[in-house]
Design an enzyme around this catalytic site. Structure first.
Site, PDB file in Angstrom:
ATOM      1  N   ASP A 173      44.118  24.485  11.465  1.00  0.00           N
ATOM      2  CA  ASP A 173      42.954  25.567  11.728  1.00  0.00           C
ATOM      3  C   ASP A 173      43.883  26.819  12.467  1.00  0.00           C
ATOM      4  O   ASP A 173      43.969  26.524  13.895  1.00  0.00           O
ATOM      5  CB  ASP A 173      41.704  25.266  12.712  1.00  0.00           C
ATOM      6  N   GLU A 184      43.231  26.461   6.636  1.00  0.00           N
ATOM      7  CA  GLU A 184      42.082  27.378   6.658  1.00  0.00           C
ATOM      8  C   GLU A 184      42.656  28.739   6.051  1.00  0.00           C
ATOM      9  O   GLU A 184      43.574  29.184   6.580  1.00  0.00           O
ATOM     10  CB  GLU A 184      41.585  27.703   7.872  1.00  0.00           C
ATOM     11  N   ASP A 191      38.619  24.666  18.018  1.00  0.00           N
ATOM     12  CA  ASP A 191      39.793  24.425  16.978  1.00  0.00           C
ATOM     13  C   ASP A 191      40.342  22.937  16.379  1.00  0.00           C
ATOM     14  O   ASP A 191      40.495  23.053  15.171  1.00  0.00           O
ATOM     15  CB  ASP A 191      40.815  25.004  17.815  1.00  0.00           C
TER      16      ASP A 191
END
Length: 179
Positions: free
Chosen positions: A7, A68, A141
């Site tokens: 992430d 991501e 996160d």
């Protein structure tokens, strides 16, 4: 399959490793955050991110890296930092010959919670349940990184198999005879 989920973020980069295959219980191998000081120059921050990711790749030896996909936000400076951190993750994986797959936030949320509009608390709760953890990973996160890995195991492997099947059944191109 072992997947390293990333992430991306410049101050906090969530990172998590999940083992599993579709249809079977998943296992968390590791979860954490690579942090950089917000007041540091961009170059040294990217080096810290690279070192952190490299350490995770060395320790956990994933087969695939899921990152991501950066999407447009209103704050351009936030998007730039996120994109730079994402690029470092893709570079580290690619340098090792590892496949890199990008997943959108809504794709990850839908895979893990059933809704592409789920909030961070819902994602954390489902990650906790799916990986049979005692509590949601913190910060968010870290939970998001695990969600990326889960998403790739469930969706990415199916997509890869579908692409391979399509490629295997494409008719061979017929070469025209030369005149």
């Amino acid at each position: 399959m072992r997947v390293l989920g990333v992430d991306p973020g410049l101050t906090r980069l969530g990172i998590g490793v999940v083992d599993g295959v579709p249809g079977r219980p998943l296992t968390m191998a590791g979860v954490g955050v690579v942090r950089t000081p917000a007041d540091a120059e961009i170059g040294p921050r990217l080096v810290l991110i690279e070192r952190g990711i490299e350490a995770w790749l060395d320790e956990y030896r994933p087969e695939v890296v899921a990152v991501e996909r950066v999407f447009s936000q209103h704050n351009v400076s936030t998007v730039m930092g996120t994109a730079q951190a994402s690029a470092v993750a893709m570079l580290c994986a690619s340098r090792r010959g590892l496949p890199v797959h990008l997943h959108t936030p809504s794709e990850v949320k839908a895979a893990v919670t059933g809704s592409g509009r789920a909030d961070k608390a819902q994602v954390g709760a489902m990650v906790t349940r799916l990986l049979r953890l005692d509590e949601p990973p913190k910060p968010a996160d870290a939970a998001d990184a695990l969600a990326l890995a889960i998403c790739h195991i469930w969706r990415g492997t199916a997509t890869n198999r579908l692409q391979q099947a399509i490629a295997a059944h494409k008719p061979a191109r017929i070469q025209e005879p030369r005149a």
